[in-house]
Each structure stands twice: as structure tokens, then as C-alpha cells.
Design an enzyme around this catalytic site. Structure first.
Site, PDB file in Angstrom:
ATOM      1  N   ASP A  63       1.056  -1.005   0.075  1.00  0.00           N
ATOM      2  CA  ASP A  63      -0.301   0.391   0.218  1.00  0.00           C
ATOM      3  C   ASP A  63       0.754   1.069  -0.249  1.00  0.00           C
ATOM      4  O   ASP A  63       0.338   2.491   0.078  1.00  0.00           O
ATOM      5  CB  ASP A  63      -0.218  -0.088   0.967  1.00  0.00           C
ATOM      6  CG  ASP A  63      -0.353  -0.377   2.888  1.00  0.00           C
ATOM      7  OD1 ASP A  63       1.310   0.071   2.261  1.00  0.00           O
ATOM      8  OD2 ASP A  63      -0.843  -0.488   3.546  1.00  0.00           O
ATOM      9  N   ARG A 112       7.827  26.895  -0.451  1.00  0.00           N
ATOM     10  CA  ARG A 112       7.349  27.498  -1.024  1.00  0.00           C
ATOM     11  C   ARG A 112       5.941  27.798  -0.767  1.00  0.00           C
ATOM     12  O   ARG A 112       5.138  29.634  -0.860  1.00  0.00           O
ATOM     13  CB  ARG A 112       7.366  27.522  -2.688  1.00  0.00           C
ATOM     14  CG  ARG A 112       8.963  27.238  -3.334  1.00  0.00           C
ATOM     15  CD  ARG A 112       8.288  27.545  -4.371  1.00  0.00           C
ATOM     16  NE  ARG A 112       8.461  26.360  -5.337  1.00  0.00           N
ATOM     17  CZ  ARG A 112       8.499  25.682  -6.180  1.00  0.00           C
ATOM     18  NH1 ARG A 112       8.647  26.598  -7.749  1.00  0.00           N
ATOM     19  NH2 ARG A 112       8.110  24.036  -6.651  1.00  0.00           N
ATOM     20  N   GLN A 113       5.639  26.814   0.735  1.00  0.00           N
ATOM     21  CA  GLN A 113       4.542  27.464   1.189  1.00  0.00           C
ATOM     22  C   GLN A 113       4.473  28.175   2.992  1.00  0.00           C
ATOM     23  O   GLN A 113       4.121  27.213   3.613  1.00  0.00           O
ATOM     24  CB  GLN A 113       3.470  26.460   1.177  1.00  0.00           C
ATOM     25  CG  GLN A 113       2.877  25.498  -0.143  1.00  0.00           C
ATOM     26  CD  GLN A 113       2.002  24.675  -0.057  1.00  0.00           C
ATOM     27  OE1 GLN A 113       1.301  24.117   0.251  1.00  0.00           O
ATOM     28  NE2 GLN A 113       2.241  23.568  -1.188  1.00  0.00           N
ATOM     29  N   HIS A 147      14.088  28.663  -0.053  1.00  0.00           N
ATOM     30  CA  HIS A 147      13.527  29.275  -1.099  1.00  0.00           C
ATOM     31  C   HIS A 147      13.385  31.051  -0.305  1.00  0.00           C
ATOM     32  O   HIS A 147      12.979  32.408  -0.922  1.00  0.00           O
ATOM     33  CB  HIS A 147      11.329  28.393  -1.173  1.00  0.00           C
ATOM     34  CG  HIS A 147      10.666  30.258  -1.859  1.00  0.00           C
ATOM     35  ND1 HIS A 147      11.526  30.287  -3.002  1.00  0.00           N
ATOM     36  CD2 HIS A 147       9.773  30.807  -1.541  1.00  0.00           C
ATOM     37  CE1 HIS A 147      10.166  31.514  -3.473  1.00  0.00           C
ATOM     38  NE2 HIS A 147       9.581  31.716  -2.577  1.00  0.00           N
ATOM     39  N   ASP A 171      13.917  36.889  -9.279  1.00  0.00           N
ATOM     40  CA  ASP A 171      13.243  38.135  -8.576  1.00  0.00           C
ATOM     41  C   ASP A 171      13.844  38.832  -7.549  1.00  0.00           C
ATOM     42  O   ASP A 171      14.861  37.628  -7.177  1.00  0.00           O
ATOM     43  CB  ASP A 171      12.313  37.045  -8.283  1.00  0.00           C
ATOM     44  CG  ASP A 171      12.573  35.809  -8.017  1.00  0.00           C
ATOM     45  OD1 ASP A 171      13.516  36.117  -6.548  1.00  0.00           O
ATOM     46  OD2 ASP A 171      11.997  34.707  -8.199  1.00  0.00           O
ATOM     47  N   LYS A 184       9.079  40.518 -10.397  1.00  0.00           N
ATOM     48  CA  LYS A 184       8.310  39.320 -11.481  1.00  0.00           C
ATOM     49  C   LYS A 184       7.121  39.156 -10.521  1.00  0.00           C
ATOM     50  O   LYS A 184       7.298  39.665  -9.094  1.00  0.00           O
ATOM     51  CB  LYS A 184       8.237  38.441 -11.953  1.00  0.00           C
ATOM     52  CG  LYS A 184       8.881  37.248 -10.706  1.00  0.00           C
ATOM     53  CD  LYS A 184       8.741  35.625 -10.829  1.00  0.00           C
ATOM     54  CE  LYS A 184       9.266  34.717  -9.311  1.00  0.00           C
ATOM     55  NZ  LYS A 184       9.202  33.612  -9.640  1.00  0.00           N
ATOM     56  N   ARG A 241       4.128  36.826  -9.786  1.00  0.00           N
ATOM     57  CA  ARG A 241       2.917  35.440  -9.940  1.00  0.00           C
ATOM     58  C   ARG A 241       1.956  35.853 -10.027  1.00  0.00           C
ATOM     59  O   ARG A 241       0.833  37.128  -9.816  1.00  0.00           O
ATOM     60  CB  ARG A 241       3.505  34.575  -9.838  1.00  0.00           C
ATOM     61  CG  ARG A 241       4.060  33.325  -9.329  1.00  0.00           C
ATOM     62  CD  ARG A 241       4.369  32.670  -8.380  1.00  0.00           C
ATOM     63  NE  ARG A 241       6.206  32.606  -8.679  1.00  0.00           N
ATOM     64  CZ  ARG A 241       6.231  31.160  -9.247  1.00  0.00           C
ATOM     65  NH1 ARG A 241       5.706  31.006 -10.832  1.00  0.00           N
ATOM     66  NH2 ARG A 241       7.756  30.437  -9.281  1.00  0.00           N
ATOM     67  N   THR A 280      10.138  31.073 -14.628  1.00  0.00           N
ATOM     68  CA  THR A 280      10.977  32.174 -13.736  1.00  0.00           C
ATOM     69  C   THR A 280      12.702  32.627 -14.174  1.00  0.00           C
ATOM     70  O   THR A 280      12.449  33.831 -15.168  1.00  0.00           O
ATOM     71  CB  THR A 280      11.000  32.100 -12.494  1.00  0.00           C
ATOM     72  OG1 THR A 280       9.912  31.699 -11.822  1.00  0.00           O
ATOM     73  CG2 THR A 280      11.492  33.137 -11.713  1.00  0.00           C
TER      74      THR A 280
HETATM   75  C1  R5P Z   1      10.442  31.377  -6.541  1.00  0.00           C
HETATM   76  O1  R5P Z   1       9.710  32.516  -6.164  1.00  0.00           O
HETATM   77  C2  R5P Z   1      11.092  30.813  -6.587  1.00  0.00           C
HETATM   78  O2  R5P Z   1      12.901  31.991  -6.419  1.00  0.00           O
HETATM   79  C3  R5P Z   1      12.079  30.060  -7.822  1.00  0.00           C
HETATM   80  O3  R5P Z   1      11.892  31.459  -8.439  1.00  0.00           O
HETATM   81  C4  R5P Z   1      10.976  29.786  -8.489  1.00  0.00           C
HETATM   82  O4  R5P Z   1      10.032  28.385  -7.608  1.00  0.00           O
HETATM   83  C5  R5P Z   1      10.997  28.762  -9.901  1.00  0.00           C
HETATM   84  O5  R5P Z   1      10.221  27.642  -9.882  1.00  0.00           O
HETATM   85  P1  R5P Z   1       9.876  27.722 -11.895  1.00  0.00           P
HETATM   86  O6  R5P Z   1      11.268  27.284 -12.282  1.00  0.00           O
HETATM   87  O7  R5P Z   1       8.669  27.009 -11.687  1.00  0.00           O
HETATM   88  O8  R5P Z   1       9.683  29.044 -11.934  1.00  0.00           O
END
Ligand code: R5P
Length: 304
Positions: A34, A93-94, A127, A170, A193, A195, A229
Site C-alpha cells: 500500500d 514555497r508554502q 526559498h 526575482d 516578477k 506571479r 522564472t
Molecule cells: C520563486 O519565487 C523561486 O525562487 C523560484 O524562482 C521558483 O520557484 C522557480 O520555479 P519555476 O522554475 O517553476 O519558475
């Protein structure tokens, strides 16, 4: 000192064991039909400082459970200290509820590591530094900047010599990119940038602060996931007259695209670390892997 490894990045564990000149301690990790995991430590850990290496790359959830079982066992078996070595932290990232109704998932990861018995965690190129505030146990946050800086320094001719600009794709990456530029004594630029939160993996507006005209560029980011990115940053650099664009990212998440997708990208080369294991079927000609084993080994040696 004992070094254990989960299954997600045994190749890095082997390099670490070479650097440290110690054997990987034996364990058995099985998955039932499982898919539930069961870890068994096959040697005494009583009174030992143990390190468990595990990257929380795909699938981060499953790899987290595997990692935490090591701590649960070692705690009960009276290890002196239990350190998690997590070159890639899932869910970083969360780190905040970006919108109402969302979870702070990385807080759950941090809590789980603590309750399972870890005394300390070693992390790499998160991150966001903000992630650290969720850990209620000591953390050590390493950076691969020096490893990549040394690599560029040793291969300057592949990176435009002194005519090089380091670009942060960024604002979140500005400080690290600046450090890399400082180390190499070259210029620095930053792309800004935005999002679109309602459409995953997409970006909207983009502007570049800095001069890249007639220069080679290295885009420096924490990870390459879909690549969008860095691709946007590359596009704007090329529009502004840069010559070659290389991309360096610590973590090879490579969540999108087959080899062909990356081969057709505008990047001259894509450099990643081995914080995440990249299987052969995901590798491609433009990809170069630089090992973080010396950096991690040095840190482990400092702790014992
Ligand atoms: C985002 O803010 C991180 O620093 C990376 O730039 C990002 O997560 C990279 O993800 P992706 O390759 O999907 O743009």
C-alpha cells in the site's frame, strides 16, 4: 558520528561518506504494497550523534515520513543527538498563507521534524529565510553560493570572463545573487516578477534593473522547477542585449519538461547542485551537476 541515509538521495550520501571517510550506517527501508514505508535501523545508536540525510524532493511527503521514522527510532534507542540533513526542503514555497484559506504547509513539515525526535536540522538554500521561523529546534542554513562561485571561478572562460553579470530572476534571490557577484567581483542585476496566484506556474509582468548589454549572464536561483522564472529572466536579458545566458539553480526540481524542453531553452548551460538526485532519464546535454558534498561534509565535521 553515524551517517544514515533515506532513499531519496543515496548518491549524495555516498559522496558525503567519501568526504567524511566514514561508512553509511546500515538501515533497511521497505515499502509495503500500500506504499506505506517502514524504516529499520540495523545498528546501535545509543549515545551516538547521528545524521540522517534525506532530500524532500518528489515525493516530498513520502520522503518526509521516511526521514522522520529514523528520528523516532533513534530517540527511543537513546541516540545522543539526532540531526536531519535536508538538502532540499519540500513545501518551502508554502511558507505563508498567500491567500485566505491556504495552509502554511512548511510549518507542518517543521513541526513534524521536531515531534519525531530531531534535535537539529541542516538546510540548504531555502526559498525564503522566513521558513526558519517555523522551526522550534536549532537550524543551520547553508548556502551553495560559494560552491558555485568556486566553480565559475575555475571555469571563467565558459562564463564570459570578467564580462559577466549575475542576475537574480526575482527580488527574493537578490541577496544571494549579489553575494555571488561580489565573490566573483562582477556586476549584478535583478529582474522583478509578479506571479498570477490564480493560475499556478505562470508569471505576469517583468522588468530588469541593471545593465546586461554585451555581457554574458548567469541567472542564479534557488531552484529550477518549471523553469518559467528563469526563462522569463533569460528572455528579458536577451532583449536587453546580453550575449550568452547560463542558468544556475541550487535545486534541480525539474518538475516540467523532458530533455528536449530544456535543450531547446535559451540557456547555454543549466548548472544545478546534487541537493536533489537527478536520475539518468531526466538528465540532458545542457545539464551540469556540481556537488555540494564538500560543503555539507565540512558542516557535519564542525558539529561533532
Ligand atoms: C520563486 O519565487 C523561486 O525562487 C523560484 O524562482 C521558483 O520557484 C522557480 O520555479 P519555476 O522554475 O517553476 O519558475
Amino acid at each position: 558520528m553515524l551517517l544514515f541515509t533515506g532513499t531519496s538521495n543515496q548518491q549524495l550520501a555516498e559522496k558525503l561518506s567519501d568526504e567524511l571517510k566514514i561508512k553509511i550506517s546500515p538501515s533497511e527501508i521497505i515499502r509495503f504494497a500500500d506504499r506505506e514505508v517502514r524504516v529499520r535501523i540495523l545498528q546501535s545508536v545509543k549515545g551516538e550523534h547521528i545524521f540522517v540525510l534525506q532530500s524532500l524532493s518528489q515525493l516530498g511527503d513520502a520522503n518526509l515520513m521516511e526521514l522522520c521514522q529514523f528520528a523516532e527510532i533513534a530517540k527511543r534507542e537513546k541516540a545522543k543527538k539526532i540531526t536531519a540533513v535536508i538538502p532540499y526542503l519540500a513545501y518551502a514555497r508554502q511558507h505563508r498563507a498567500h491567500r485566505q484559506g491556504e495552509a502554511i504547509s512548511v510549518k507542518l513539515v517543521a513541526d513534524f521534524l521536531k515531534v519525531s525526535g530531531f534535535d537539529e536540522v541542516i538546510l540548504l538554500d531555502l526559498h525564503e529565510e522566513e521558513v526558519l521561523k517555523y522551526f522550534k529546534i536549532p537550524t543551520i542554513h547553508l548556502s551553495a553560493v560559494e560552491i558555485f562561485a568556486q566553480y565559475i571561478d575555475a571555469n571563467r572562460e565558459d562564463f564570459g570572463g570578467d564580462d559577466l553579470v549575475i542576475v537574480a530572476p526575482d527580488e527574493g534571490r537578490a541577496e544571494q545573487a549579489k553575494n555571488l557577484a561580489k565573490y566573483l567581483e562582477v556586476e549584478f542585476a535583478v529582474a522583478k516578477k509578479k506571479r498570477k496566484l490564480d493560475v499556478p506556474d505562470t508569471l505576469s509582468d517583468y522588468v530588469l534593473l541593471g545593465d546586461v548589454k554585451a555581457k554574458d549572464v548567469v541567472i542564479f536561483d534557488d531552484m529550477i522547477s518549471t523553469g518559467s522564472t528563469a526563462l522569463h529572466a533569460a528572455e528579458i536579458c536577451l532583449q536587453k542585449g546580453s550575449l550568452k545566458v547560463n542558468f544556475i539553480a541550487t535545486h534541480a526540481v525539474l518538475a516540467k519538461g523532458e530533455a528536449d524542453y530544456w535543450e531547446k531553452s535559451p540557456f547555454e548551460k543549466i548548472y544545478v547542485s546534487d541537493s536533489i538526485f537527478v536520475p539518468e532519464n531526466k538528465q540532458f546535454a545542457k545539464l551540469q551537476i556540481v556537488s555540494i558534498a564538500p560543503l555539507v561534509a565540512k558542516q557535519l565535521q564542525n558539529l561533532v
